[in-house]
Design a protein around this motif. Sequence first.
Motif, PDB file in Angstrom:
ATOM      1  N   ARG A 202       0.946  -1.296  -0.030  1.00  0.00           N
ATOM      2  CA  ARG A 202      -0.094  -0.112  -0.098  1.00  0.00           C
ATOM      3  C   ARG A 202       0.712   1.279  -0.020  1.00  0.00           C
ATOM      4  O   ARG A 202       0.608   2.335  -0.829  1.00  0.00           O
ATOM      5  N   THR A 203       1.893   1.222   0.800  1.00  0.00           N
ATOM      6  CA  THR A 203       2.808   2.371   1.036  1.00  0.00           C
ATOM      7  C   THR A 203       3.419   2.867  -0.282  1.00  0.00           C
ATOM      8  O   THR A 203       3.389   4.026  -0.787  1.00  0.00           O
ATOM      9  N   LEU A 204       3.822   1.990  -1.033  1.00  0.00           N
ATOM     10  CA  LEU A 204       4.782   2.163  -2.167  1.00  0.00           C
ATOM     11  C   LEU A 204       4.013   1.997  -3.517  1.00  0.00           C
ATOM     12  O   LEU A 204       4.464   2.280  -4.426  1.00  0.00           O
ATOM     13  N   GLY A 205       2.951   1.707  -3.485  1.00  0.00           N
ATOM     14  CA  GLY A 205       1.769   1.469  -4.529  1.00  0.00           C
ATOM     15  C   GLY A 205       2.159   0.549  -5.449  1.00  0.00           C
ATOM     16  O   GLY A 205       2.049   0.605  -7.008  1.00  0.00           O
ATOM     17  N   MET A 206       2.489  -0.766  -4.987  1.00  0.00           N
ATOM     18  CA  MET A 206       2.666  -1.805  -5.919  1.00  0.00           C
ATOM     19  C   MET A 206       1.637  -2.486  -6.516  1.00  0.00           C
ATOM     20  O   MET A 206       0.563  -2.309  -5.927  1.00  0.00           O
ATOM     21  N   LYS A 207       1.803  -2.955  -7.622  1.00  0.00           N
ATOM     22  CA  LYS A 207       0.685  -3.687  -8.221  1.00  0.00           C
ATOM     23  C   LYS A 207       1.053  -5.179  -8.475  1.00  0.00           C
ATOM     24  O   LYS A 207       1.719  -5.339  -9.386  1.00  0.00           O
ATOM     25  N   LEU A 208       0.606  -6.025  -7.628  1.00  0.00           N
ATOM     26  CA  LEU A 208       1.125  -7.417  -7.485  1.00  0.00           C
ATOM     27  C   LEU A 208      -0.114  -8.080  -8.134  1.00  0.00           C
ATOM     28  O   LEU A 208      -1.000  -8.751  -7.376  1.00  0.00           O
ATOM     29  N   VAL A 209      -0.185  -8.526  -9.413  1.00  0.00           N
ATOM     30  CA  VAL A 209      -1.207  -9.287  -9.829  1.00  0.00           C
ATOM     31  C   VAL A 209      -0.664 -10.762  -9.914  1.00  0.00           C
ATOM     32  O   VAL A 209       0.454 -10.761 -10.508  1.00  0.00           O
ATOM     33  N   GLU A 210      -1.427 -11.679  -9.363  1.00  0.00           N
ATOM     34  CA  GLU A 210      -1.049 -12.804  -9.300  1.00  0.00           C
ATOM     35  C   GLU A 210      -0.385 -13.760 -10.497  1.00  0.00           C
ATOM     36  O   GLU A 210       0.351 -14.364 -10.429  1.00  0.00           O
TER      37      GLU A 210
END
Length: 486
Positions: free
Chosen positions: A51-59
């Motif tokens: 959340r803090t870094l704004g990562m987008k972790l699509v499985e």
Amino acid sequence: MRSIADRFRYLFTSTRGLVLLAIGLVALVTAIWSSLSGPMVEWGVKDFVVRTLGMKLVEAEREGRIISLYHAIAFAVVAVLVYLMTHAIPMRVQQRANINATITAGYMLAMFSGLIFGYFGQNWVFHGLFLVGQGLIFWAGCMLAVALWPWGRSWRQPDPAYARTPGGVDLERVAFFVMTVSTLGSAALGGISGAFFGNGFQSFLAEDLVREPVKDLLQKAVIGHLHIMLTLICIATALLIGRWFDFRGILHKIAMPLMILGTAVITLGAWSVVATPHAHTIIYVGSVFVMLAALFLVIYGWGRLIREGTAGSRRPTFGQKLAALLRDPLRFGSLWQMVYMNFVVSGVGIFMAVKLDEIFRVWPHREERIALTGHWHSLSALTATILLCYFADMMGLQGRARRWFGWVLILASDVAFAGATLFAIKRLFVTEYGQQVMVNWLMLAIDFGLGAVLVALALFLIWRLADLFRRNGRWAAEADEEVVQR
């Protein structure tokens, strides 16, 4: 008075500054991305970081992300090895400057672009920059190979104490050259496969394919690439440690031809993965030569430590010899880790190969996957501890801080690797239903050991960062020293 420009010049032009910057970036990436797995998930740390870094972790993109992360770290490690080689091996000043500048631009561009593309949304501009960075790294490797050319008259070895041909060709320089050329060819092997991504070829993790009966040529090329690149990093590290100890004498004369032959055979074996099912047999033969060369280095190095530590005694006792051997944890540890590697990596790997169909293929796929993953991670992390011993000595760590850093690095990492190895082969000792107590203790050993190593490294880097803000700190003296040497 030293300016900000002087500090940037130190970080981007001196060997110590370049290595410090690369190791600092690897430590930063490791600290952040390690929060995305393991117990950090259960503790909620992963969600906070994402959340803090704004990562987008699509499985569905997990494999590609992991590949980007592995390469980002590997690029920096290769850069560190190149910096240490250009510092330790005689070459023209302009060649050294060109190589260091090119690989610095390459690894930083590839590292940041790869991580942004993999973890912060697939903006294909960054993927293009990722490829440009890799191209710069490859070109720096080509320049390094040219600079290491061992058959020029300028680089003949006049001292008969070192391995050389009758014509005076320095065989240690030949070993560095063969390793560099092998690395370039092995990088190209991976690059060929990477060029087909999105064109009928998808990202995958090698440990997921071990039980696939049929693998296409590109998949085999990737498997060969990842095996040989890690092996060549280990070989480069061993050669650098040999120069650190001023490896010479009869053992050096035996070890260098073995290292040259072993490097060539292992490389050809890894490349032949795409062509023959007997590739591992070729790799095993080459590994024997390389491991013998490393053994001779250990024998020489430990003998030298004992001789230096007992120089004042006419007939030193066993206790005095042992004390002399253990007096400097950095120099002792760099060689001990090579020995320890045989217990937690090489020996286990050979046992797995010999008993593959009889034992390991009977296990559930998950258990074999864990064993393979632990094997590769332990090998890479052990090599990293050896490089850290070398680097800490280069940076002038002395006294009590040197002893504390060295022993924490060695003992804590060895506890972690022992735990990882036992965890990987735990099915030899306990059943799935009775494993929990053992697993709990092993995970505690791994987390404690790796945590202690990261804390020790963090304190070391903070010490150097604080020094960088001092008006006339160690960094200033190191920068002046390098100018004088040039």
